[in-house]
Design a protein around this motif. Structure first.
Motif, PDB file in Angstrom:
ATOM      1  N   PRO A   1      28.659 -21.142  25.526  1.00 26.42           N
ATOM      2  CA  PRO A   1      28.799 -19.683  25.329  1.00 26.42           C
ATOM      3  C   PRO A   1      29.300 -18.938  26.565  1.00 26.42           C
ATOM      4  CG  PRO A   1      26.777 -20.461  24.318  1.00 26.42           C
ATOM      5  CD  PRO A   1      27.354 -21.635  25.032  1.00 26.42           C
ATOM      6  N   THR A   2      28.792 -19.291  27.751  1.00 27.31           N
ATOM      7  CA  THR A   2      29.236 -18.606  28.963  1.00 27.31           C
ATOM      8  C   THR A   2      30.713 -18.853  29.217  1.00 27.31           C
ATOM      9  OG1 THR A   2      27.044 -18.917  29.939  1.00 27.31           O
ATOM     10  CG2 THR A   2      28.816 -18.318  31.432  1.00 27.31           C
ATOM     11  N   GLU A   3      31.149 -20.101  29.020  1.00 27.87           N
ATOM     12  CA  GLU A   3      32.550 -20.443  29.239  1.00 27.87           C
ATOM     13  C   GLU A   3      33.444 -19.776  28.197  1.00 27.87           C
ATOM     14  OE1 GLU A   3      32.051 -24.616  28.986  1.00 27.87           O
ATOM     15  OE2 GLU A   3      31.832 -24.893  31.158  1.00 27.87           O
ATOM     16  N   MET A   4      32.968 -19.709  26.945  1.00 30.34           N
ATOM     17  CA  MET A   4      33.748 -19.007  25.917  1.00 30.34           C
ATOM     18  C   MET A   4      33.952 -17.550  26.298  1.00 30.34           C
ATOM     19  SD  MET A   4      32.847 -20.197  22.041  1.00 30.34           S
ATOM     20  CE  MET A   4      31.117 -19.797  22.149  1.00 30.34           C
ATOM     21  N   THR A   5      32.905 -16.928  26.836  1.00 30.64           N
ATOM     22  CA  THR A   5      33.013 -15.535  27.258  1.00 30.64           C
ATOM     23  C   THR A   5      34.058 -15.380  28.355  1.00 30.64           C
ATOM     24  OG1 THR A   5      30.659 -15.200  26.753  1.00 30.64           O
ATOM     25  CG2 THR A   5      31.735 -13.551  28.149  1.00 30.64           C
ATOM     26  N   LEU A   6      34.022 -16.288  29.338  1.00 32.68           N
ATOM     27  CA  LEU A   6      35.009 -16.237  30.417  1.00 32.68           C
ATOM     28  C   LEU A   6      36.425 -16.438  29.887  1.00 32.68           C
ATOM     29  CD1 LEU A   6      33.600 -18.119  33.546  1.00 32.68           C
ATOM     30  CD2 LEU A   6      34.241 -15.722  33.355  1.00 32.68           C
TER      31      LEU A   6
ATOM     32  N   ILE B   1      37.576 -15.766  26.818  1.00 30.87           N
ATOM     33  CA  ILE B   1      37.995 -14.564  26.075  1.00 30.87           C
ATOM     34  C   ILE B   1      38.355 -13.436  27.031  1.00 30.87           C
ATOM     35  CG2 ILE B   1      37.190 -12.771  24.494  1.00 30.87           C
ATOM     36  CD1 ILE B   1      35.478 -14.961  23.129  1.00 30.87           C
ATOM     37  N   VAL B   2      37.535 -13.240  28.074  1.00 29.66           N
ATOM     38  CA  VAL B   2      37.836 -12.213  29.076  1.00 29.66           C
ATOM     39  C   VAL B   2      39.182 -12.503  29.747  1.00 29.66           C
ATOM     40  CG1 VAL B   2      37.141 -11.278  31.315  1.00 29.66           C
ATOM     41  CG2 VAL B   2      35.446 -11.565  29.506  1.00 29.66           C
TER      42      VAL B   2
END
Length: 374
Positions: A330-335, A337-338
């Motif tokens: 999840p943290t990597e997906m957020t990065l 997408i950003v």
């Protein structure tokens, strides 16, 4: 002996040495000093050969023009990446997340690290830099769906769990990825090649428009031989990297396990080895106020990485029967997408400034922190 000749002699000498003595050397990795020596040796040789690949590709770029020259460089670099990833995946200690980690590392290093530092340097030195918006939009229109299909969608499919794909999904997604990348290459090298040149879209006349004469034919023959020479040298620099990748993979596996380092570090190291020379080339181009070439290198590397690495990793997994995890945490997906949103905003105008570079660099530093402190 010239620098190029010395580089090839060292590279191929290392290949010969590891072919003869490699199995014995790699059996003694329990000695930290010996393992560090072998890693430093292979890392230095592979990095030096990678700089040779960049040099020969840049020579071809000057002779063949853009965007074909840059395309040759990005494809050569991605070929090295695929070789390194495949070597690690086929090693005795399988790493199911390596392909994912390498692709994610490439995207973070290229789209945030190199782009951020480049725009910062370019902004400080030239205040504002311009580029061809059509080419950048074409890159991003391919990067966004490919990155989403490869690194995000596997987390939400229900046929399998844990960020993996079913056999049908793996085959279908590989075909879709290759097809989209193929269409992009047709656009980049065909009728819309002017999108990737920052000259107002003006194209140089083709040879068909120039009256043929003996002098022109002679020059064409000489140019053809020169191009052939650089292609041979390009291949001669790539092959040692591919041949030495298995030995480096064994040392990386052992080192990461012995040090208790995060498994994602393997992907970061591979990405750094492969893309450092290309990153330096992009930064030099920005310093010369050639932002378009730097964009072609950076966004081209991101596009080629996903377009070619995903099918290769999935194919290795299917053939070897290994599990391949593509879905990001999840943290990597957020990065990710950003990063994709930020890249779209950065390259939505006709000029770039220091601000865009600083923002990309901050995201890159956050990525580095999260590798060691997830």
């Amino acid at each position: 002996m010239s620098g190029s000749g010395l580089r090839l002699a060292v590279a191929w000498g290392s290949v010969a040495a590891f072919a003869v003595f490699g199995s014995g050397w790699l059996a003694s990795l329990d000695s930290p000093l010996w393992a560090a020596f072998l890693f430093a040796w292979l890392f230095s040789v592979i990095m030096w050969a990678a700089f040779g690949v960049v040099h020969e590709a840049e020579e071809l770029a000057h002779m063949l023009g853009e965007p074909l020259g840059t395309l040759i460089l990005t494809l050569s670099i991605v070929l090295i990446e695929v070789a390194l990833v495949s070597a690690v995946m086929l090693s005795p200690k399988s790493v199911p997340t390596l392909g994912r980690d390498t692709m994610f590392a490439v995207l973070m290093i290229v789209l945030n690290g190199i782009v951020g530092l480049g725009l910062l340097i370019g902004g400080l030195r030239h205040h504002q830099q311009s580029y061809n918006l059509q080419g950048t939009s074409a890159f991003l229109s391919v990067i966004i769906p490919l990155a989403t299909i490869a690194l995000i969608i596997p987390n939400f499919t229900t046929s399998t769990t844990g960020g993996t794909l079913s056999t049908l999904q793996a085959v279908a997604f590989s075909v879709f990825t290759v097809a989209l990348y193929g269409v992009f290459l047709m656009i980049q090298t065909g009728r819309h090649s002017s999108f990737f040149i920052h000259d107002g879209g003006q194209m140089v006349r083709s040879n068909a428009d120039v009256p043929a004469d003996t002098g022109t034919q002679d020059k064409g023959s000489v140019k053809g031989l020169t191009v052939l020479k650089h292609i041979v040298l390009l291949v001669a620099n790539i092959l040692p990297i591919v041949l030495l990748s298995k030995s480096l993979a064994a040392i990386l596996d052992y080192g990461i396990e012995a040090l208790g380092a995060p498994t994602a570090l393997g992907g970061v190291l591979i990405a750094a080895i492969v893309f450092t020379p290309e990153g330096i080339s992009a930064l030099k181009a920005i310093a010369r106020n050639e932002l378009q070439r730097a964009i072609n290198l950076c966004l081209g590397a991101a596009t080629s990485t996903i377009g070619l690495t995903v099918p290769a990793v999935l194919a290795v997994g299917l053939i070897s029967g290994q599990t391949v995890v593509l879905g990001l945490a999840p943290t990597e997906m957020t990065l990710l997408i950003v990063t994709l949103i930020l890249s779209t905003l950065t390259f939505s105008g006709l000029r770039t400034t220091v601000l865009e570079g600083a923002v990309h660099l901050i995201v890159f530093f956050v990525y580095l922190v999260l590798i060691f402190s997830p």
